[in-house]
Write an enzyme that holds these catalytic residues in place. Structure first.
Site, PDB file in Angstrom:
ATOM      1  N   LYS A  67       0.875  -1.181   0.000  1.00 17.53           N
ATOM      2  CA  LYS A  67       0.000   0.000   0.000  1.00 17.53           C
ATOM      3  C   LYS A  67       0.904   1.221   0.000  1.00 17.53           C
ATOM      4  O   LYS A  67       1.841   1.303   0.799  1.00 17.53           O
ATOM      5  CB  LYS A  67      -0.915   0.012   1.227  1.00 17.53           C
ATOM      6  CG  LYS A  67      -1.809   1.257   1.245  1.00 17.53           C
ATOM      7  CD  LYS A  67      -2.929   1.153   2.257  1.00 17.53           C
ATOM      8  CE  LYS A  67      -2.473   1.473   3.652  1.00 17.53           C
ATOM      9  NZ  LYS A  67      -3.606   1.585   4.592  1.00 17.53           N
ATOM     10  N   ARG A 110     -10.240  -1.996   7.212  1.00 16.87           N
ATOM     11  CA  ARG A 110      -9.320  -2.984   7.803  1.00 16.87           C
ATOM     12  C   ARG A 110      -8.853  -2.536   9.182  1.00 16.87           C
ATOM     13  O   ARG A 110      -8.542  -3.347  10.047  1.00 16.87           O
ATOM     14  CB  ARG A 110      -8.188  -3.341   6.862  1.00 16.87           C
ATOM     15  CG  ARG A 110      -7.173  -2.243   6.470  1.00 16.87           C
ATOM     16  CD  ARG A 110      -6.203  -1.935   7.560  1.00 16.87           C
ATOM     17  NE  ARG A 110      -4.888  -1.559   7.097  1.00 16.87           N
ATOM     18  CZ  ARG A 110      -4.104  -0.724   7.781  1.00 16.87           C
ATOM     19  NH1 ARG A 110      -4.524  -0.109   8.878  1.00 16.87           N
ATOM     20  NH2 ARG A 110      -2.898  -0.472   7.347  1.00 16.87           N
ATOM     21  N   GLN A 138     -11.847   7.947  10.955  1.00 13.87           N
ATOM     22  CA  GLN A 138     -11.714   6.529  11.332  1.00 13.87           C
ATOM     23  C   GLN A 138     -12.648   6.137  12.476  1.00 13.87           C
ATOM     24  O   GLN A 138     -13.073   4.989  12.574  1.00 13.87           O
ATOM     25  CB  GLN A 138     -10.276   6.212  11.768  1.00 13.87           C
ATOM     26  CG  GLN A 138      -9.196   6.590  10.785  1.00 13.87           C
ATOM     27  CD  GLN A 138      -9.217   5.737   9.530  1.00 13.87           C
ATOM     28  OE1 GLN A 138      -9.616   4.572   9.567  1.00 13.87           O
ATOM     29  NE2 GLN A 138      -8.816   6.329   8.429  1.00 13.87           N
ATOM     30  N   ASN A 159     -13.498  13.806  22.984  1.00 16.30           N
ATOM     31  CA  ASN A 159     -12.640  14.216  21.872  1.00 16.30           C
ATOM     32  C   ASN A 159     -12.071  15.588  22.169  1.00 16.30           C
ATOM     33  O   ASN A 159     -12.733  16.424  22.801  1.00 16.30           O
ATOM     34  CB  ASN A 159     -13.439  14.250  20.560  1.00 16.30           C
ATOM     35  CG  ASN A 159     -12.510  14.331  19.350  1.00 16.30           C
ATOM     36  OD1 ASN A 159     -11.496  13.632  19.285  1.00 16.30           O
ATOM     37  ND2 ASN A 159     -12.844  15.180  18.401  1.00 16.30           N
ATOM     38  N   GLY A 220      -4.755   4.816  17.111  1.00  7.16           N
ATOM     39  CA  GLY A 220      -4.300   6.034  16.420  1.00  7.16           C
ATOM     40  C   GLY A 220      -2.814   6.095  16.198  1.00  7.16           C
ATOM     41  O   GLY A 220      -2.342   6.744  15.265  1.00  7.16           O
ATOM     42  N   ASP A 222       0.358   5.162  14.796  1.00  9.45           N
ATOM     43  CA  ASP A 222       0.892   4.352  13.700  1.00  9.45           C
ATOM     44  C   ASP A 222       2.169   4.969  13.130  1.00  9.45           C
ATOM     45  O   ASP A 222       2.569   4.652  12.021  1.00  9.45           O
ATOM     46  CB  ASP A 222      -0.162   4.200  12.592  1.00  9.45           C
ATOM     47  CG  ASP A 222      -0.634   5.547  12.062  1.00  9.45           C
ATOM     48  OD1 ASP A 222      -0.206   6.592  12.582  1.00  9.45           O
ATOM     49  OD2 ASP A 222      -1.436   5.551  11.105  1.00  9.45           O
TER      50      ASP A 222
END
Ligand code: NAD
Length: 321
Positions: A67, A110, A138, A159, A220, A222
């Protein structure tokens, strides 16, 4: 090669298909039948973008590819989502490119499937309250996928930008559940399952705020430098991940590892739990934490499933290359 355009993916890919593809590739990783290549991810010094490649090979599923894409934080000003990516599949027998598949919807699908797999295998079966930290693009996918895994009776959320929480409230209404905005003390005290899915670079949830028995999916983080929870939480919890190499370098565990609070050997690939080689949660009081870093094999698994469906439905374009 086949081209499956972004705008046809949502109709081809069900959340159930994504869940099945991700669960089975995590198990294949644990059996050493599938592996990810090292991730390249760079701040390119243009448009504040993070761009990179994630590749891998699933021998069992015959999926080889990558990807390419990343995160463009200012895209919303152009009316498009911040994540932009394309998945390329190659024929493992010849090396010829086999398919180019829009990766935006699939990334969300995914990633949601990944935390949902962790909820299925690690959360208490009697979990009733879902706590959401984050309310961006997301988060909506995450919440819908989580609601399929347990009989939740309520959703609570926090949030940094509270005006975005209406997105989660709408999904709760759709699901017939109450939604309440709460502070982080209440979120940690009341939620049985917590999903964090933000672009934070500093801890949001503190170790002391989390109740015994909670399952937390940290989704979150990554990239190097990102962080959503206090590193001490990884000491309190039994830590699981999609892939240990990514967890310790670009995942939530990078901070606890760097400060010497935990060792990589304390982190369990969730595929082992799925494959029956690790018992998973050891008691109703244990805190479990899933560090979902996002691996290439997830992308290849969902893209392969979409290509099959696109071929069957006749919606893919064949081009000579
Ligand atoms: P988005 O831009 O739509 O939403 C960002 C969210 O983070 C919002 O809730 C926003 O309020 C919050 N936020 C922004 N800055 C913050 C800060 N400094 N502190 C705390 N919260 C903050 O993004 P998205 O598409 O929903 O993605 C969210 C995160 O998930 C990103 O970091 C992205 O890289 C990550 N992600 C991870 C995977 C994976 O496989 N693990 C896959 C896709 C996306």
């Amino acid at each position: 090669m086949l081209i499956v355009p972004e705008n046809r993916i949502a109709e081809l890919m069900t959340p159930e298909d994504a869940f099945e593809a991700v669960e089975s590739v995590f198990a294949a990783m644990a059996r050493d039948e599938a592996y990810n290549f090292p991730v390249i991810r760079e701040a390119i010094g243009h448009a504040d973008a993070l761009y990179g490649f994630k590749g891998g090979f699933d021998r069992a599923g015959a999926a080889l590819g990558l990807k390419a894409g990343g995160y463009w934080p200012n895209n919303h000003e152009r009316g498009i989502i911040n994540h932009q990516s394309t998945i390329f599949l190659f024929d493992p027998d010849t090396g010829r490119v086999a398919a180019a598949v829009g990766g935006n919807y699939l990334t969300a699908a995914r990633t949601a499937a990944s935390s949902a797999v962790s909820i299925k295998h690690l959360s208490r079966p009697d979990s009733k309250v879902l706590g959401m930290i984050g309310a961006g693009h997301q988060a909506a996918f995450q919440m819908r996928a989580a609601l399929r895994q347990r009989d939740f009776e309520k959703v609570i959320g926090w949030n940094l930008h509270p005006e975005m929480l209406s997105r989660l409230a709408d999904i709760a209404t759709e699901a017939g559940l109450p939604f309440e905005e709460v502070d982080l003390d209440r979120l940690g005290a009341e939620a049985d399952v917590i999903i964090s899915i933000t672009s934070s670079f500093a801890p949001i949830l503190k170790a002391a705020q989390v109740s015994p028995g909670t399952h937390i999916a940290c989704m979150g983080t990554d990239t190097k430098g990102k962080q959503e929870v206090e590193p001490e939480l990884l000491v309190r919890a039994a830590v699981f991940t999609d892939e240990v190499a990514q967890s310790v370098s670009i995942g939530e565990a990078q901070h606890a590892i760097a400060s010497g609070l935990i060792e990589a050997s304390a982190i369990t690939p969730i595929g082992k739990v799925i494959a029956g080689a690790h018992p998973g949660r050891s008691s109703a009081e244990e805190i479990t934490l899933f560090d979902g870093t996002g691996v290439a094999l997830q992308d290849l698994a969902v893209a392969s499933a979409v290509v099959e469906r696109a071929r069957a439905a006749g919606v893919a374009t064949e081009v000579e290359i």
